[in-house]
Enzyme design. Structure first.
Site, PDB file in Angstrom:
ATOM      1  N   PRO A 292       0.826  -1.207   0.000  1.00  0.00           N
ATOM      2  CA  PRO A 292       0.000   0.000   0.000  1.00  0.00           C
ATOM      3  C   PRO A 292       0.860   1.257   0.000  1.00  0.00           C
ATOM      4  O   PRO A 292       1.848   1.348   0.741  1.00  0.00           O
ATOM      5  CB  PRO A 292      -0.785  -0.116   1.304  1.00  0.00           C
ATOM      6  N   ARG A 331      -1.735  16.409  -9.748  1.00  0.00           N
ATOM      7  CA  ARG A 331      -2.638  15.290 -10.006  1.00  0.00           C
ATOM      8  C   ARG A 331      -3.875  15.691 -10.812  1.00  0.00           C
ATOM      9  O   ARG A 331      -4.423  14.883 -11.531  1.00  0.00           O
ATOM     10  CB  ARG A 331      -3.028  14.580  -8.699  1.00  0.00           C
ATOM     11  N   TYR A 335      -4.399  13.659 -14.117  1.00  0.00           N
ATOM     12  CA  TYR A 335      -5.509  12.696 -14.195  1.00  0.00           C
ATOM     13  C   TYR A 335      -6.877  13.281 -13.851  1.00  0.00           C
ATOM     14  O   TYR A 335      -7.801  12.540 -13.564  1.00  0.00           O
ATOM     15  CB  TYR A 335      -5.320  11.515 -13.233  1.00  0.00           C
ATOM     16  N   CYS A 362       2.167  29.148 -15.112  1.00  0.00           N
ATOM     17  CA  CYS A 362       1.789  29.666 -16.422  1.00  0.00           C
ATOM     18  C   CYS A 362       1.295  28.549 -17.334  1.00  0.00           C
ATOM     19  O   CYS A 362       1.930  28.219 -18.341  1.00  0.00           O
ATOM     20  CB  CYS A 362       2.962  30.404 -17.039  1.00  0.00           C
ATOM     21  N   TYR A 391       1.355  11.209  -3.312  1.00  0.00           N
ATOM     22  CA  TYR A 391       1.576  11.667  -4.692  1.00  0.00           C
ATOM     23  C   TYR A 391       1.392  13.167  -4.854  1.00  0.00           C
ATOM     24  O   TYR A 391       0.940  13.631  -5.890  1.00  0.00           O
ATOM     25  CB  TYR A 391       0.659  10.899  -5.668  1.00  0.00           C
TER      26      TYR A 391
HETATM   27  C1  LIG Z   1       2.582   2.477  -7.102  1.00  0.00           C
HETATM   28  C2  LIG Z   1       2.826   1.093  -6.664  1.00  0.00           C
HETATM   29  C3  LIG Z   1       2.307   0.646  -5.456  1.00  0.00           C
HETATM   30  C4  LIG Z   1       1.442   1.496  -4.569  1.00  0.00           C
HETATM   31  O1  LIG Z   1       0.243   1.844  -5.147  1.00  0.00           O
HETATM   32  P1  LIG Z   1      -0.858   2.648  -4.290  1.00  0.00           P
HETATM   33  O2  LIG Z   1      -1.958   2.836  -5.252  1.00  0.00           O
HETATM   34  O3  LIG Z   1      -0.238   3.926  -3.879  1.00  0.00           O
HETATM   35  O4  LIG Z   1      -1.233   1.790  -3.131  1.00  0.00           O
HETATM   36  C5  LIG Z   1       2.620  -0.631  -5.068  1.00  0.00           C
HETATM   37  N1  LIG Z   1       3.394  -1.436  -5.822  1.00  0.00           N
HETATM   38  C6  LIG Z   1       3.904  -1.029  -7.003  1.00  0.00           C
HETATM   39  C7  LIG Z   1       4.758  -1.930  -7.777  1.00  0.00           C
HETATM   40  C8  LIG Z   1       3.636   0.235  -7.467  1.00  0.00           C
HETATM   41  O5  LIG Z   1       4.136   0.638  -8.630  1.00  0.00           O
END
Ligand SMILES: *Cc1c(COP(=O)(O)O)cnc(C)c1O
Length: 433
Positions: A292, A331, A335, A362, A391
């Site tokens: 996570p 972000r 997205y 800008c 992020y």
């Molecule tokens: C980004 C990533 C995560 C974490 O993803 P979350 O959406 O922030 O929980 C875990 N493992 C890998 C390989 C990733 O690239």
């Protein structure tokens, strides 16, 4: 009204985080400012740890995906909470090692690790290198050979799952730059190659199907697909792999109507699938790793800005500008991510002003969000954007030569700076004439 347990409103009508007044924090440390609640982060870590204990009898680990928010303080918190750590670059690895994070609990990811990064990982002795492709496999074998070492690896597999999320953050399907495909036989070929290489120990498999996922079923499906592949490998090679890394991607609440699944429910449902599939396929329950990122830090953070110009365009929209934007939170421009915002010094009042929150860069696309409801905003007010712990800092840039904001950690009614605000001199420190 709030999207996180660590937020509240005090008797002055000000937004609080971890019990501290955000308006006072903005005054003390300046804006833009990232503020994070350490207790919330630790609570999130403990939820994952306890679910591994509950559903896998402790045979597994939650590795914090440090790309969500990587700095010394975060690596230290993850270390103290007994988490593993997922890193995706030499810089993240270096940060982890700078606080003496136990290397054996580090998982090193990346679809294009450089020679230097692989050498660095071997030198530190990271626990697992998660190999993405055959080029990397062969490079790793030869770098390990020349150092007289063996590398413990996992393979990144594309389980072919559509995780029902924004397509930029959907990574489990076949058209992805990450990992080895099952359907084409690419993954099985790689497994056989790895088993034949003298300086590679293949320990297990990894998948990560996407991010900000609110459904349980893609995770269940991924676990099933991965265990079937472990059974296929056993049948074809006689080797049973004993580690399964199911990645991260658990969704969080950015806006009040988001309804993320409780972590325990993910864990419980997926563990049922793991137990059933292993029984059916005649496999031992593997050591389970989860990764996570967002859900460890996301809801523990807010960003505080000072409101500047308010520009009402009759019959079109009202722009409320803040002293940050895409440089500290890209972000929305990446997205169209949703956020919840409020005027921190007027949190007790109705949110009856519909605005487009604009940054100061800008770029017309430099927004925090559109059609957002906030309290009546005036220049000088403090604006809080919620759930920015993941992020945001880690994706920040110096676009328009904006110095990166400070990060303040709140704990036990106190606050401390864990990342200093960048100065103009620091912006110049690598410039040469
Ligand atoms: C980004 C990533 C995560 C974490 O993803 P979350 O959406 O922030 O929980 C875990 N493992 C890998 C390989 C990733 O690239």
């Amino acid at each position: 009204m709030f999207v996180s347990d660590c937020l509240n409103v005090n008797e002055l009508g000000h937004l609080t985080i971890g019990g501290l007044d955000t308006v006072a924090l903005a005054e003390r440390y300046g804006t833009p400012l990232y503020v994070m609640d350490e207790d919330q982060i630790r609570r999130n870590c403990r939820k994952y740890k306890s679910s591994i204990d509950r559903f896998y009898g402790g045979k597994g680990i939650a590795a914090y995906a440090s790309k969500a928010m990587c700095c010394k303080a975060m690596c230290k918190i993850a270390m103290e909470e007994g988490m593993g750590l997922d890193v995706v670059s030499g810089g993240e690895l270096y940060t982890a090692m700078s606080v003496n994070f136990p290397a054996e609990r580090i998982y090193f990811h990346g679809n294009n690790k450089t020679v230097e990064e692989i050498a660095q990982a071997l030198q530190y002795g990271v626990g697992r290198i998660v190999v993405d492709n055959l080029t990397e496999l062969e490079l790793l074998n030869s770098l390990a050979a020349s150092r007289g070492k063996n590398a413990d690896i996992m393979f990144r597999i594309k389980p072919g799952i559509d995780a029902h999320t924004h397509q930029f953050i959907r990574t489990g399907q076949i058209d992805s730059k990450f990992g080895l495909a099952l359907e084409t036989g690419e993954a099985m070929d790689a497994v056989k190659k790895a088993l034949a290489l003298p300086h590679i120990n293949l320990k297990g498999l990894h998948c990560h199907i996407g991010s900000q996922i609110f459904d349980i079923s893609p995770f269940e499906l991924a676990a099933q697909v991965m265990l079937r592949f472990i059974a296929d490998i056993k049948r074809e090679t006689g080797v049973e792999l004993h580690e399964l890394n199911l990645g991260g991607g658990f969704g969080i609440k950015y806006v009040p109507d988001h309804q993320p699944v409780e972590y325990d429910r993910y864990m419980e449902s997926v563990s049922k699938v793991v137990h059933a599939a292993c029984a059916e396929l005649g496999l031992e329950i593997p050591y389970i790793i989860i990764e996570p990122g967002r859900s460890v830090v996301g809801d523990a953070g807010v960003t505080l800005y000072t409101i500047g110009a308010v520009k009402e365009i009759p019959n079109v929209r009202t722009y409320v500008s803040v002293d940050g934007g895409m440089a500290d939170n890209p972000r929305y421009i990446l997205y169209q991510s949703e956020y919840h915002a409020m005027v921190a010094n007027k949190t007790g009042l109705q949110r009856d002003m519909k605005v487009t929150l604009a940054g100061k860069c800008c770029e017309s696309g430099d927004l925090i969000g559109e059609g957002m409801l906030i309290q009546q905003a005036k220049p000088g007010d403090i604006l809080a954007v919620l759930a920015t712990g993941a992020y945001n800092y880690s994706m920040a840039s110096n676009y328009n030569r904006l110095p990166k904001p400070a990060v303040v950690m709140v704990k036990d009614g106190d606050s401390r700076v864990v990342i200093r605000r960048e100065s103009y001199d620091e912006l110049l420190q690598n410039d040469l004439l």
